[in-house]
Design a protein around this motif. Sequence first.
Motif, PDB file in Angstrom:
ATOM      1  N   UNK A   1      15.029   2.614   4.396  1.00 14.03           N
ATOM      2  CA  UNK A   1      16.273   2.474   3.633  1.00 14.03           C
ATOM      3  C   UNK A   1      16.920   1.123   3.924  1.00 14.03           C
ATOM      4  N   UNK A   2      17.140   0.329   2.876  1.00 10.60           N
ATOM      5  CA  UNK A   2      17.741  -0.992   3.046  1.00 10.60           C
ATOM      6  C   UNK A   2      18.835  -1.277   2.017  1.00 10.60           C
ATOM      7  N   UNK A   3      19.128  -0.325   1.125  1.00 10.22           N
ATOM      8  CA  UNK A   3      20.085  -0.583   0.051  1.00 10.22           C
ATOM      9  C   UNK A   3      21.459  -0.905   0.619  1.00 10.22           C
TER      10      UNK A   3
ATOM     11  N   UNK B   1       0.790  -1.219   0.000  1.00 10.21           N
ATOM     12  CA  UNK B   1       0.000   0.000   0.000  1.00 10.21           C
ATOM     13  C   UNK B   1       0.819   1.264   0.000  1.00 10.21           C
ATOM     14  N   UNK B   2       2.148   1.124   0.090  1.00 12.83           N
ATOM     15  CA  UNK B   2       3.011   2.289   0.040  1.00 12.83           C
ATOM     16  C   UNK B   2       3.474   2.764   1.391  1.00 12.83           C
ATOM     17  N   UNK B   3       2.956   2.202   2.473  1.00 10.83           N
ATOM     18  CA  UNK B   3       3.374   2.640   3.805  1.00 10.83           C
ATOM     19  C   UNK B   3       4.710   2.010   4.160  1.00 10.83           C
ATOM     20  N   UNK B   4       5.484   2.705   4.980  1.00  8.37           N
ATOM     21  CA  UNK B   4       6.758   2.168   5.416  1.00  8.37           C
ATOM     22  C   UNK B   4       6.509   0.925   6.257  1.00  8.37           C
ATOM     23  N   UNK B   5       7.222  -0.152   5.950  1.00 13.07           N
ATOM     24  CA  UNK B   5       6.966  -1.431   6.603  1.00 13.07           C
ATOM     25  C   UNK B   5       7.858  -1.664   7.811  1.00 13.07           C
ATOM     26  N   UNK B   6       8.852  -0.814   8.059  1.00  8.73           N
ATOM     27  CA  UNK B   6       9.735  -0.970   9.197  1.00  8.73           C
ATOM     28  C   UNK B   6       9.699   0.312   9.995  1.00  8.73           C
TER      29      UNK B   6
ATOM     30  N   UNK C   1      18.964  -0.558  19.767  1.00  9.95           N
ATOM     31  CA  UNK C   1      20.157  -0.732  20.593  1.00  9.95           C
ATOM     32  C   UNK C   1      21.299   0.034  19.951  1.00  9.95           C
ATOM     33  N   UNK C   2      22.283   0.471  20.748  1.00  7.67           N
ATOM     34  CA  UNK C   2      23.444   1.139  20.135  1.00  7.67           C
ATOM     35  C   UNK C   2      24.146   0.276  19.089  1.00  7.67           C
ATOM     36  N   UNK C   3      24.295  -1.029  19.382  1.00 10.47           N
ATOM     37  CA  UNK C   3      24.967  -1.909  18.411  1.00 10.47           C
ATOM     38  C   UNK C   3      24.137  -2.053  17.147  1.00 10.47           C
ATOM     39  N   UNK C   4      22.786  -2.039  17.274  1.00 10.90           N
ATOM     40  CA  UNK C   4      21.945  -2.117  16.088  1.00 10.90           C
ATOM     41  C   UNK C   4      22.071  -0.898  15.208  1.00 10.90           C
ATOM     42  N   UNK C   5      22.105   0.283  15.813  1.00  7.62           N
ATOM     43  CA  UNK C   5      22.280   1.509  15.034  1.00  7.62           C
ATOM     44  C   UNK C   5      23.651   1.542  14.371  1.00  7.62           C
ATOM     45  N   UNK C   6      24.692   1.075  15.076  1.00  7.85           N
ATOM     46  CA  UNK C   6      26.018   1.000  14.463  1.00  7.85           C
ATOM     47  C   UNK C   6      26.001   0.032  13.287  1.00  7.85           C
ATOM     48  N   UNK C   7      25.249  -1.058  13.427  1.00  8.89           N
ATOM     49  CA  UNK C   7      25.122  -2.023  12.323  1.00  8.89           C
ATOM     50  C   UNK C   7      24.503  -1.344  11.108  1.00  8.89           C
TER      51      UNK C   7
ATOM     52  N   UNK D   1      22.665  -4.842   6.026  1.00  3.77           N
ATOM     53  CA  UNK D   1      23.038  -5.719   7.116  1.00  3.77           C
ATOM     54  C   UNK D   1      22.067  -5.574   8.282  1.00  3.77           C
ATOM     55  N   UNK D   2      21.687  -4.329   8.608  1.00  2.00           N
ATOM     56  CA  UNK D   2      20.696  -4.103   9.664  1.00  2.00           C
ATOM     57  C   UNK D   2      19.356  -4.714   9.267  1.00  2.00           C
ATOM     58  N   UNK D   3      18.937  -4.499   8.029  1.00  2.00           N
ATOM     59  CA  UNK D   3      17.661  -5.011   7.550  1.00  2.00           C
ATOM     60  C   UNK D   3      17.594  -6.533   7.688  1.00  2.00           C
ATOM     61  N   UNK D   4      18.675  -7.214   7.285  1.00  2.32           N
ATOM     62  CA  UNK D   4      18.675  -8.676   7.344  1.00  2.32           C
ATOM     63  C   UNK D   4      18.724  -9.181   8.774  1.00  2.32           C
ATOM     64  N   UNK D   5      19.518  -8.517   9.625  1.00  4.29           N
ATOM     65  CA  UNK D   5      19.728  -9.030  10.980  1.00  4.29           C
ATOM     66  C   UNK D   5      18.602  -8.647  11.926  1.00  4.29           C
ATOM     67  N   UNK D   6      18.141  -7.390  11.875  1.00  3.89           N
ATOM     68  CA  UNK D   6      17.191  -6.904  12.875  1.00  3.89           C
ATOM     69  C   UNK D   6      15.752  -6.856  12.374  1.00  3.89           C
ATOM     70  N   UNK D   7      15.546  -6.567  11.080  1.00  2.00           N
ATOM     71  CA  UNK D   7      14.182  -6.496  10.558  1.00  2.00           C
ATOM     72  C   UNK D   7      13.686  -7.872  10.133  1.00  2.00           C
ATOM     73  N   UNK D   8      14.467  -8.543   9.269  1.00  3.12           N
ATOM     74  CA  UNK D   8      14.077  -9.885   8.827  1.00  3.12           C
ATOM     75  C   UNK D   8      14.438 -10.949   9.856  1.00  3.12           C
ATOM     76  N   UNK D   9      15.362 -10.593  10.763  1.00  2.00           N
ATOM     77  CA  UNK D   9      15.828 -11.529  11.792  1.00  2.00           C
ATOM     78  C   UNK D   9      16.373 -12.814  11.174  1.00  2.00           C
ATOM     79  N   UNK D  10      17.152 -12.658  10.106  1.00  2.00           N
ATOM     80  CA  UNK D  10      17.778 -13.817   9.486  1.00  2.00           C
ATOM     81  C   UNK D  10      18.894 -14.342  10.383  1.00  2.00           C
ATOM     82  N   UNK D  11      19.047 -15.643  10.357  1.00  2.00           N
ATOM     83  CA  UNK D  11      20.116 -16.282  11.120  1.00  2.00           C
ATOM     84  C   UNK D  11      21.018 -17.057  10.188  1.00  2.00           C
ATOM     85  N   UNK D  12      22.287 -17.059  10.496  1.00  2.00           N
ATOM     86  CA  UNK D  12      23.202 -17.896   9.745  1.00  2.00           C
ATOM     87  C   UNK D  12      23.013 -19.350  10.109  1.00  2.00           C
TER      88      UNK D  12
END
Length: 873
Positions: free
Chosen positions: A837-839, A596-601, A607-613, A620-631
């Motif tokens: 922003x996720x680029x 619908x065009x609205x921001x999804x995140x 956390x400070x470490x998340x913002x640094x990421x 990298x932030x999008x994959x780790x904190x938004x999608x919560x992907x795990x290796x």
Amino acid sequence: MLLLSGPPGSGRTSHLLDEFRQALRAGPGARFLTPTATMAEHLRHRLAREGLLLRPNLVLTLSQFLAPWTQDLPQVSPAALYLLVERTALRLAPREFTRVLRTPGFCAALAQAIEEFAAAGCDSGRLERMLPPTRFGAPFVAVYREVERELAERRAGLRSGRLERAAGRIARQGLAGISKIWMDGFLAFTDPELAVIRSLAAHADLTLTLPERDGPRPDRDALLAMGCEERRMQRVRARPAAGAFRAPSIGRESEEIALRILDLAEAGREFREIGIVVRNPEVYAGPLRAALERFGIPARFYFPEKLDQHRTARYVAGVIGAILSGWDWAGTLAALRYSIDSPALDRFDFLVREKLPGRGLDGLAALASDVGIERRLAELAALDSWRTAALAPAQWAARLSSLGPALGLPDPGAGQPPPHWRSHTAALAALEAAFAEAAAFLDPDRRIGLGEFWTPAAAVLRLTPLRPPDHRRNVVHVLSVFEARQWELPAVFVCGLAEQQFPKRRTQDPLFPDAVRRSLAQQGIRVRAAADREREERFMFELAITRATSVLTLSYAETDGRGTRQMPSQFLTLPAAPCDSPVRPAPPAARFVDPGGAVAVAPRAFSPSGLECFLDCPFQFFARYSLKLRGRPLPPQERLDFMLQGNIIHDTLAEWHRSPQPIEPLFDRVFAARCAAASVFMGYRTEYLRCQMLDDLRQFAADRRLPASADVITEYPFEMEIEPGLVIRGRIDRIDKLPDGRALIVDYKYSAAARVAEKVEKATLLQGGLYALAVERELKMQPAAVFYFGLKKDLRMDGWSDPPDAFAAGAKPLTRAWIDASVDRARAAAGQIRSGRIAPAPAWAGLCRLCDFRDVCRYDGAAQAISVEAPVR
């Protein structure tokens, strides 16, 4: 007999085809011979598109043409030859080969040398008479002689033996109505092939071609000695418009080729008018296939796959390996990965890997919650009796052949792409033939176990080529240099023009060095030395660049698959522009929004470490904190990684500060509990790291650089709102209340001193300033210092303090402006995250190499070495 010679692009093939067309109209007594089946197929299709209908047996390979005269001498396959050589070498076990006999590739090198000498018309007896003194000559001849004897007992032969038998029979019996023969596409002729040519010329009008090449040409001299008339042709093809580009990596080079093919297609060029010429298919086939599929470009690859690398063969090999291992969980997972295509398998895979090591199907079944996985495990359980069974080789071949159809690929009518289905069908047939070939190599009457049968069967799979049928017309043609020699295409890409790739690096053969080869050549045994192969590389390049009639594009990658720098090829004389020179404009920066065009995140807390990421790289932030992907969980022997080591150190120090006690037993207890929870394999590596960590903790406990303080807070959690709707949460390792009432903030880093110093200099750093603000707001204490304390090997404190040198030399000033700057960067980062922003945009060179998500972001990490800001299409 007529010999047409000339440089690449002189029109020899076109001239022969003109004569062949005229002969076909006159009668059926003409044949056109090529070196490979794909070349013959290409020429048949070319003539058919012109409206000339002909039987397939009029254009065929030399081997196919000679088959009627060699039916009683079947040719031994490369796999069977390897097995013979390996068994013979292990049985004879020459003293000179003791150190290398069982090393990977040695028996393959012996088999290759045998084929080379046989192709030169040199059997073991002749080689023994003419071979100069050399360390490996006598043991090699012994192996060669025994292989010849076994081939004779099996009534099979090498290609050279079949050629010699056909030459003799044609000389005596004639050609049965064939009056005109053309031979084209051969780069050189061996002595057995020359014998065939002599017999053909005695019964038919023969025309053949040879390209001009530097260096001695004994095959050409032999043809002239037979009375062959030579006619030299000049280059007639106009030189195409040529250009070159360079790419940061092989994957990026392949993508750039795909993009330029799309540009050609948009300009009206058919896919079938485009070709890609490859010198090293083993390096470029995978990246090219992935790039062309990604951009929806249909392509046919004219070099065979390896059967053991096909999905179907990998499944069979995985099942056999799992059976022989007693259903080891890691091996069984590998087999399931090739047989089940379901998201449930990913969850099951992670769950099982977290429980490794393990063995047995019952344990796996207890972890399964998906019906498809349970059904597949039940099917595998039915094969458990194979582990102890003893059967005849033919029975094992039949059983193993039944595993492939059980893979259960979707029906092509249900949406399975036809090329993939054809590939699966071809793999099933090839597997059945490979297992039958392995069974034929063994004693048919002796009952053996699965492991004994699988040893030769695995070797046959490894050495068997797979050629799935592909008769699509409008496809891009991906050709090896050898295959391309009879092709003419309007647009051609020649990739991989880097040193060591094209030309390939040529070294002397360890079995028969150049001095030995030159001595044999002087005695009439035509084997090639390194210099001959280097001249061949130059000729291969000339051949490749003359395949285009309109547009020629050359390219190379600046780094290889390991990230090592590559120099451009000495053959590349054109200036190579960066591939980022725009072929089409780069897309706008990526944003993550809902349909619908609205921001999804739009998280509220960070956390400070998340913002640094995020500042390190938005994706990298999008994959780790938004999608919560795990290796994927690490194998047990690698689970004591940097993160687990850091957690163990932090847990130990937190309890040590809260309850002072001897650090050695405390560490041992924490280490054992953490490793048991993570199922860490207690091997040499684990013990080495344990000792290193304990030494580092002892060193820290004895250190006095932190001021003695009775009021120490450890593992302090905080949550503060730095502006309406923006919350920062974190946990501070240690806070010391100083005598003057101010706070000393310490963040432990289990890193080497150099890494700690680098962290303080990072432009994306937020943690220190936000920790200082949290202490100021939550504990109402003025921060006196914020330090990163490196604990690995050499202790190191780096950070900020007021005044700068109060606690450690070289500290930076801790000021209000520094804290405010950290808050501003945090606010800006949170705003960009909320905007979607996720680029991918790594902030520093080398980040991609360490990123867990580099395989999914499509950002070319190698490009950073050239320009971090390079646009990505």
